[in-house]
Design a protein around this motif. Sequence first.
Motif, short mmCIF file in Angstrom:
data_model
loop_
_atom_site.label_atom_id
_atom_site.label_comp_id
_atom_site.label_asym_id
_atom_site.label_seq_id
_atom_site.Cartn_x
_atom_site.Cartn_y
_atom_site.Cartn_z
N THR A 96 0.83 -1.21 0.00
CA THR A 96 0.00 0.00 0.00
C THR A 96 0.86 1.25 0.00
O THR A 96 0.40 2.32 -0.40
N GLN A 97 2.11 1.13 0.42
CA GLN A 97 3.03 2.27 0.47
C GLN A 97 3.78 2.49 -0.84
O GLN A 97 4.40 3.53 -1.03
N LEU A 98 3.75 1.50 -1.72
CA LEU A 98 4.51 1.60 -2.97
C LEU A 98 3.86 2.62 -3.91
O LEU A 98 2.65 2.69 -4.03
N ARG A 99 4.71 3.34 -4.56
CA ARG A 99 4.24 4.29 -5.57
C ARG A 99 4.80 3.85 -6.91
O ARG A 99 5.98 3.51 -7.02
N THR A 100 3.99 3.89 -7.92
CA THR A 100 4.47 3.53 -9.25
C THR A 100 4.92 4.78 -9.98
O THR A 100 4.31 5.85 -9.84
#
Length: 92
Positions: A82-86
Motif C-alpha cells: 500500500t506504500q509503494l508508488r508507481t
Amino acid sequence: MPSAAVNVTDFSRGLSEFLNQVQYKGVVLDIERGKRIVARVSPAGQVDGFPLHQLDALLSKGPQLSAADRQSLAADVRAVRTQLRTKADSWA
C-alpha cells in the motif's frame, strides 16, 4: 561432462595438472576439505546453475513458518504494497 573429486592438499600440490584437466578435458573438479565439498572448478564459460524444476523440493526442506508467522508476513507484505508508488511510464 566428466567430474572428479580431489582433496585440498592434492589440489594445491598438483594445481597445474588439475587446471590442464579442466581446460583441455572439460573435467569439473570438486575440491574437498575433510568430507565436505568446499569449491568447484569448472571450465570457463560453463553455466552450472540450479535446475528450476527442483526448486520446490529445495524450499520444502528449508525452515517452515508457523501459521501465525505466515499471516503476519502476509499482513506486512500487504502494508508495504500500500506504500509503494508507481512511476509514470515515460514511454507511454
